[in-house]
Motif scaffolding. Structure first.
Motif, PDB file in Angstrom:
ATOM      1  N   ARG A   1     -25.850  14.708 -38.770  1.00 21.10           N
ATOM      2  CA  ARG A   1     -25.799  13.251 -38.688  1.00 21.10           C
ATOM      3  C   ARG A   1     -24.587  12.745 -37.903  1.00 21.10           C
ATOM      4  N   HIS A   2     -23.659  13.619 -37.574  1.00 20.91           N
ATOM      5  CA  HIS A   2     -22.429  13.192 -36.920  1.00 20.91           C
ATOM      6  C   HIS A   2     -22.712  12.597 -35.539  1.00 20.91           C
ATOM      7  N   ARG A   3     -22.009  11.515 -35.233  1.00 24.24           N
ATOM      8  CA  ARG A   3     -22.064  10.871 -33.924  1.00 24.24           C
ATOM      9  C   ARG A   3     -20.615  10.589 -33.517  1.00 24.24           C
ATOM     10  N   THR A   4     -20.167  11.221 -32.456  1.00 24.63           N
ATOM     11  CA  THR A   4     -18.757  11.148 -32.064  1.00 24.63           C
ATOM     12  C   THR A   4     -18.633  10.729 -30.607  1.00 24.63           C
ATOM     13  N   GLU A   5     -17.859   9.670 -30.360  1.00 28.33           N
ATOM     14  CA  GLU A   5     -17.568   9.266 -28.986  1.00 28.33           C
ATOM     15  C   GLU A   5     -16.325  10.013 -28.514  1.00 28.33           C
ATOM     16  N   ILE A   6     -16.463  10.745 -27.424  1.00 26.90           N
ATOM     17  CA  ILE A   6     -15.343  11.472 -26.832  1.00 26.90           C
ATOM     18  C   ILE A   6     -14.842  10.656 -25.647  1.00 26.90           C
ATOM     19  N   CYS A   7     -13.546  10.357 -25.661  1.00 23.80           N
ATOM     20  CA  CYS A   7     -12.952   9.443 -24.684  1.00 23.80           C
ATOM     21  C   CYS A   7     -11.902  10.181 -23.864  1.00 23.80           C
ATOM     22  N   TRP A   8     -12.168  10.357 -22.573  1.00 23.45           N
ATOM     23  CA  TRP A   8     -11.282  11.086 -21.661  1.00 23.45           C
ATOM     24  C   TRP A   8     -10.497  10.062 -20.848  1.00 23.45           C
ATOM     25  N   PRO A   9      -9.160  10.083 -20.895  1.00 24.14           N
ATOM     26  CA  PRO A   9      -8.389   9.063 -20.167  1.00 24.14           C
ATOM     27  C   PRO A   9      -8.566   9.194 -18.652  1.00 24.14           C
ATOM     28  N   VAL A  10      -8.785   8.054 -18.001  1.00 26.45           N
ATOM     29  CA  VAL A  10      -9.025   8.044 -16.556  1.00 26.45           C
ATOM     30  C   VAL A  10      -8.262   6.890 -15.919  1.00 26.45           C
ATOM     31  N   PHE A  11      -8.209   6.936 -14.581  1.00 22.02           N
ATOM     32  CA  PHE A  11      -7.627   5.842 -13.800  1.00 22.02           C
ATOM     33  C   PHE A  11      -8.773   5.035 -13.225  1.00 22.02           C
ATOM     34  N   GLN A  12      -8.887   3.807 -13.704  1.00 26.09           N
ATOM     35  CA  GLN A  12      -9.963   2.937 -13.259  1.00 26.09           C
ATOM     36  C   GLN A  12      -9.428   1.925 -12.252  1.00 26.09           C
ATOM     37  N   THR A  13     -10.114   1.782 -11.116  1.00 20.04           N
ATOM     38  CA  THR A  13      -9.697   0.809 -10.119  1.00 20.04           C
ATOM     39  C   THR A  13     -10.559  -0.445 -10.169  1.00 20.04           C
ATOM     40  N   ALA A  14     -11.700  -0.326 -10.843  1.00 24.34           N
ATOM     41  CA  ALA A  14     -12.592  -1.498 -10.901  1.00 24.34           C
ATOM     42  C   ALA A  14     -13.456  -1.381 -12.142  1.00 24.34           C
TER      43      ALA A  14
ATOM     44  N   VAL B   1     -16.301   7.710 -21.451  1.00 22.56           N
ATOM     45  CA  VAL B   1     -16.765   7.917 -22.824  1.00 22.56           C
ATOM     46  C   VAL B   1     -18.164   8.535 -22.816  1.00 22.56           C
ATOM     47  N   MET B   2     -18.323   9.581 -23.608  1.00 20.35           N
ATOM     48  CA  MET B   2     -19.624  10.231 -23.753  1.00 20.35           C
ATOM     49  C   MET B   2     -19.887  10.447 -25.234  1.00 20.35           C
ATOM     50  N   LEU B   3     -21.115  10.207 -25.666  1.00 26.92           N
ATOM     51  CA  LEU B   3     -21.478  10.358 -27.069  1.00 26.92           C
ATOM     52  C   LEU B   3     -21.909  11.793 -27.343  1.00 26.92           C
ATOM     53  N   HIS B   4     -21.288  12.389 -28.369  1.00 22.09           N
ATOM     54  CA  HIS B   4     -21.712  13.712 -28.837  1.00 22.09           C
ATOM     55  C   HIS B   4     -22.466  13.533 -30.144  1.00 22.09           C
ATOM     56  N   SER B   5     -23.694  14.035 -30.207  1.00 19.74           N
ATOM     57  CA  SER B   5     -24.510  13.934 -31.405  1.00 19.74           C
ATOM     58  C   SER B   5     -24.647  15.300 -32.051  1.00 19.74           C
ATOM     59  N   GLY B   6     -24.422  15.351 -33.371  1.00 15.48           N
ATOM     60  CA  GLY B   6     -24.602  16.600 -34.091  1.00 15.48           C
ATOM     61  C   GLY B   6     -23.306  17.283 -34.439  1.00 15.48           C
ATOM     62  N   SER B   7     -23.400  18.572 -34.666  1.00  9.82           N
ATOM     63  CA  SER B   7     -22.300  19.362 -35.188  1.00  9.82           C
ATOM     64  C   SER B   7     -21.064  19.325 -34.293  1.00  9.82           C
ATOM     65  N   PRO B   8     -19.878  19.143 -34.891  1.00  7.69           N
ATOM     66  CA  PRO B   8     -18.638  19.221 -34.109  1.00  7.69           C
ATOM     67  C   PRO B   8     -18.446  20.578 -33.434  1.00  7.69           C
ATOM     68  N   ALA B   9     -19.095  21.627 -33.963  1.00  9.93           N
ATOM     69  CA  ALA B   9     -18.967  22.948 -33.352  1.00  9.93           C
ATOM     70  C   ALA B   9     -19.559  22.977 -31.951  1.00  9.93           C
ATOM     71  N   ASP B  10     -20.455  22.045 -31.630  1.00 12.82           N
ATOM     72  CA  ASP B  10     -21.068  21.986 -30.305  1.00 12.82           C
ATOM     73  C   ASP B  10     -20.342  21.028 -29.361  1.00 12.82           C
TER      74      ASP B  10
END
Length: 271
Positions: free
Chosen positions: A258-271, A211-220
């Protein structure tokens, strides 16, 4: 007393519409000549048609589709005509907002690479939510999201509930690869919601995600996607599944800064 008719060349000069455009609008049934010479096929127009031609030219300058121009010209009353015009103006405002976001995004790229935000590895549980699904192209996504989230939040308010978490959306791979796919927009809810409209109660599946936070315009957001995808690729932990976004500031917020969007990329977590 017979009306004066002018040849197509003079009518072109009177209206600033090319002869080619006048022929095209004739073929499309938007602007019929007052008379067509049966032997030569030459078109003649009544000077009284000048205002109609000028209206058509201005609508086309505003990129109004031909079908909508036709609907305006043939509207049975002022209310219907005004409704068609307002619908197009609203679409243009949306397009202008998207263009402004693209300009800001390009300027940010030219100013240099942004600082890489922190990445968090998170286990996201399955969630009960009110959701709308629809096949959407990249060009339609902003307008579609604004529309469906308005409906979802409206339904939740009608039920006397409050959202149980931030709204989000699921983006399958086809949305990026083919520029069109079935998207799912959702808002978590606790409690009963009466059936109706496009929104339905569903379960958004759980996922392990980077998960990474994107701040600002969705165009970026492509910059944040690029940074997050690089981290996932470097660790070779990416798996199949839709990328999801969580809108910490409601999607329809008009001030994109003002937009704050969490982008969530599916991953394989072992721990």
């Amino acid at each position: 007393m017979m009306s004066v008719l002018v040849p197509i060349g003079d009518f072109s000069r009177m209206t600033h519409l090319s002869v080619k455009a006048l022929r095209f609008y004739h073929d499309q049934g938007l602007l019929e000549p007052a008379r067509i010479d049966p032997s030569s096929g030459y078109r003649f127009y009544d000077p009284g048609q000048v205002p109609i031609a000028q209206v058509i030219r201005r609508f086309r300058d505003l990129d109004m589709p031909l079908d909508q121009v036709r609907a305006v010209l043939k509207a049975p009353d002022v209310e219907t005509r005004t409704k068609e015009i307002i619908a197009h103006l609203n679409a243009m405002e949306t397009k202008l907002a998207e263009l402004q976001m693209s300009v800001s995004s390009l300027r940010a790229l030219l100013e240099g690479p942004p600082v890489r935000p922190e990445v968090e590895f998170r286990s996201i549980p399955a969630t009960r939510a009110l959701a709308v699904r629809g096949t959407v192209s990249v060009e339609q996504a902003w307008a579609w999201g604004t529309d469906v989230f308005g409906e979802i939040y409206g339904r939740i308010e009608q039920a006397g509930l409050t959202p149980a978490g931030p709204g989000g959306a699921l983006f399958p791979a086809g949305f990026f690869e083919l520029q069109q796919a079935e998207l799912t927009a959702f808002v978590p809810v606790d409690g009963p919601v009466v059936d109706g409209g496009r929104a339905e109660i569903t379960t958004i599946p759980g996922v392990e995600a980077a998960v990474m936070l994107h701040s600002g315009s969705p165009a970026d957001s492509d910059q944040t996607y690029g940074m997050l995808g690089t981290i996932v690729a470097e660790r070779a932990i990416g798996i199949e599944g839709p990328i999801r976004e969580y809108f910490l500031v409601p999607f329809a917020e008009p001030d994109v800064s003002r937009h704050r969007t969490e982008i969530c990329w599916p991953v394989f977590q072992t721990a």
